[in-house]
Design a protein around this motif. Structure first.
Motif, PDB file in Angstrom:
ATOM      1  N   LYS A  89       0.958  -1.279   0.128  1.00  0.00           N
ATOM      2  CA  LYS A  89      -0.073  -0.002   0.010  1.00  0.00           C
ATOM      3  C   LYS A  89       0.869   1.287   0.068  1.00  0.00           C
ATOM      4  CE  LYS A  89      -3.990  -1.854   2.610  1.00  0.00           C
ATOM      5  NZ  LYS A  89      -4.777  -1.623   3.797  1.00  0.00           N
ATOM      6  N   THR A  90       1.893   1.316   1.047  1.00  0.00           N
ATOM      7  CA  THR A  90       2.823   2.388   1.151  1.00  0.00           C
ATOM      8  C   THR A  90       3.524   2.798  -0.157  1.00  0.00           C
ATOM      9  OG1 THR A  90       2.929   2.078   3.264  1.00  0.00           O
ATOM     10  CG2 THR A  90       4.537   3.406   2.437  1.00  0.00           C
ATOM     11  N   LEU A  93       1.189   3.870  -3.233  1.00  0.00           N
ATOM     12  CA  LEU A  93       0.841   5.362  -2.864  1.00  0.00           C
ATOM     13  C   LEU A  93       1.975   6.447  -3.533  1.00  0.00           C
ATOM     14  CD1 LEU A  93      -1.611   5.172   0.158  1.00  0.00           C
ATOM     15  CD2 LEU A  93      -2.216   5.911  -2.293  1.00  0.00           C
ATOM     16  N   TYR A  94       3.068   5.991  -2.923  1.00  0.00           N
ATOM     17  CA  TYR A  94       4.168   6.881  -3.036  1.00  0.00           C
ATOM     18  C   TYR A  94       4.435   7.093  -4.674  1.00  0.00           C
ATOM     19  CZ  TYR A  94       5.508   7.342   1.781  1.00  0.00           C
ATOM     20  OH  TYR A  94       5.315   7.805   3.253  1.00  0.00           O
ATOM     21  N   THR A  97       1.551   8.979  -6.212  1.00  0.00           N
ATOM     22  CA  THR A  97       1.758  10.494  -6.042  1.00  0.00           C
ATOM     23  C   THR A  97       2.986  11.130  -6.957  1.00  0.00           C
ATOM     24  OG1 THR A  97       2.995  10.114  -4.102  1.00  0.00           O
ATOM     25  CG2 THR A  97       0.705  10.288  -3.843  1.00  0.00           C
ATOM     26  N   TYR A 243      -2.624  15.954  -2.778  1.00  0.00           N
ATOM     27  CA  TYR A 243      -2.626  15.238  -1.373  1.00  0.00           C
ATOM     28  C   TYR A 243      -4.132  15.353  -0.555  1.00  0.00           C
ATOM     29  CZ  TYR A 243       2.421  14.782  -1.701  1.00  0.00           C
ATOM     30  OH  TYR A 243       3.570  14.517  -2.243  1.00  0.00           O
ATOM     31  N   LEU A 246      -6.752  12.870  -2.428  1.00  0.00           N
ATOM     32  CA  LEU A 246      -6.468  11.442  -2.045  1.00  0.00           C
ATOM     33  C   LEU A 246      -7.012  11.155  -0.449  1.00  0.00           C
ATOM     34  CD1 LEU A 246      -2.945  10.715  -3.672  1.00  0.00           C
ATOM     35  CD2 LEU A 246      -5.146   9.902  -4.469  1.00  0.00           C
ATOM     36  N   VAL A 400      -0.045   9.954   2.941  1.00  0.00           N
ATOM     37  CA  VAL A 400       0.127   8.430   2.838  1.00  0.00           C
ATOM     38  C   VAL A 400       0.194   7.768   3.935  1.00  0.00           C
ATOM     39  CG1 VAL A 400       1.520   6.701   1.978  1.00  0.00           C
ATOM     40  CG2 VAL A 400       1.366   8.908   0.434  1.00  0.00           C
TER      41      VAL A 400
END
Length: 434
Positions: A89-90, A93-94, A97, A243, A246, A400
């Motif tokens: 997930k992390t 997402l990084y 973005t 940001y 999201l 995030v």
């Protein structure tokens, strides 16, 4: 009624230090630039020494804080598979973005055309360092000597070793429980060290800003005003729109509340221009002000400070279009797609490389056949923009982290909406330590 200095919040104190330092630097540069005593003993003496001690003190906390907090978070996991889900997930997402950031930058630059008519010539050359291959980066994720990784501050290697060590503690039964309690205690001590440093932060920020603004060439900003303004606007749009959108879509949390609680971390990122140096403040913000569990924050924040390069990606997008236009070179659609892909992957591929922003920009320029000397065109204003980029990166790390924590049920929403949560900083009474 006038408050005593100690009664003001940390945010107010840091803001006062920042503004006072900026004003001091500008006034010193304007009226005392030729004064040898001021230059040697105040600007390059007092301000430089205190500012660098402050930065070093922040960096001093990074390695032990990352290691102890990740070990604590990982060892408390009842199911090791949770770690894989958390990491996916992390990382996703990084990377997402970052791709959005550089796409937004390129589209904005093509619309505004900051380099058209500039006809600039590079006044200096730039020697690019070779960026490592992706295979090399993957191999070097795993330290052959964890002590050396800690000594050199290799964040990704520290994270990998801490995760493995934490899993081993959780699997070691009674012996592991004893070690886990030790690391819980160490983590509490590290947070006390953070609190101690926060008490002197306004003075460190003052000295950093005073020194910086005696050296910034304002004439460079004027000559590159269109580039500077566009890049600044895109950075703010990404922070306020991407940001926040999201956050609202994936968590339903209030972007207004999120941004209002970002002030401490954003100001520290701006004044230090270092995501790594800001890690202690960022972790404190997401834990105490946003209500994120330490087991999530201890993983997402250090990882984000290493691979979340949204601000740098925006700089690459705007700078690539600016340099191409300034040199009169036409780029095709495939070139722009190549820039987006290269910059997104490079956010991981160049992690831990010194001068990462310039390395990544050099990679992108090589990819589309633009002259590397074009980097010299934007170097004059990059220091100030780097401060804004770091604040944007930190905002992305926190957004995030909140999204991942909410999806894992590891976030206290009541703390997030509590305006007083984490506001009162912990003071240290040096006359009565115990």
């Amino acid at each position: 009624m006038i408050k005593h200095w100690s009664q003001y919040s940390l945010t107010t104190k840091v803001l006062v230090g920042m503004v006072a330092g900026l004003a001091t630097g500008v006034l010193t540069r304007t009226f005392l630039s030729e004064n040898v005593f001021v230059s040697q003993y105040v600007t390059d003496g007092l301000f430089h020494i205190i500012g660098q001690i402050f930065i070093s003190s922040l960096k001093m906390l990074v390695v032990p804080l990352i290691f102890t907090s990740i070990v604590c978070g990982t060892s408390s996991l009842s199911d090791a598979s949770t770690l894989g889900r958390l990491g996916f997930k992390t990382l996703a997402l990084y990377l997402f973005t970052t791709a959005v950031a550089i796409t937004l930058a390129i589209v904005s630059a093509l619309i505004v055309k900051p380099g058209v008519g500039a006809n600039l010539e590079a006044v200096s050359s730039f020697s690019a360092k070779e960026a490592p291959a992706i295979s090399e980066v993957l191999i070097h994720l795993f330290p052959d000597n964890p002590i050396e990784a800690m000594a050199s501050g290799n964040t990704l290697q520290i994270i990998v070793f801490a995760v493995l060590f934490g899993i081993a503690i959780g699997a070691a039964g009674d012996s592991g429980d004893k070690i886990a309690r030790l690391f819980d205690a160490l983590n509490d001590v590290m947070m006390k060290l953070v609190a101690l440093l926060m008490n002197v932060a306004p003075y460190g920020v003052f000295c950093l800003m005073a020194k910086l603004f005696t050296t910034i060439e304002l004439s460079a900003i004027v000559s590159l005003a269109k580039y500077f303004t566009l890049l600044l606007c895109v950075l703010l749009i990404h922070a306020l729109v991407t940001y926040c959108s999201l956050l609202k879509i994936f968590t339903g949390l209030s972007p207004r509340t999120f941004l209002s609680k970002m002030d401490d971390a954003a100001m520290f990122a701006f004044s230090t221009a270092s995501s790594n140096a800001t890690i202690p403040v960022t972790m404190e913000t997401v834990t105490y002000r946003f209500g994120v569990s330490n087991r999530i924050a201890s993983f997402t924040i250090p990882l984000g400070s290493t691979i979340n390069m949204d601000g740098t990606a925006i700089m690459q997008g705007v700078a690539t279009v600016f340099i191409a236009q300034a040199f009169g070179i036409e780029l095709t659609i495939s070139d722009y797609l190549s820039v987006i892909l290269t910059a997104t992957l490079a956010s991981i591929g160049t992690a831990g490389v010194p001068g990462v922003g310039m390395v990544m920009l050099a990679m992108v320029l090589k990819q589309v056949g633009l002259p590397l000397e074009g980097i010299a065109l934007v170097m004059g204003v990059d220091r100030l923009l780097d401060m804004v980029r770091t604040a944007v990166n930190i905002t992305g790390d926190c957004a995030v982290t909140c999204i991942v924590a909410k999806s894992e049920g590891a976030m206290d929403v009541d703390v997030f909406y509590d305006p007083e949560a984490g506001v009162k900083e912990e003071t240290i009474d040096f006359h009565h330590i115990r």
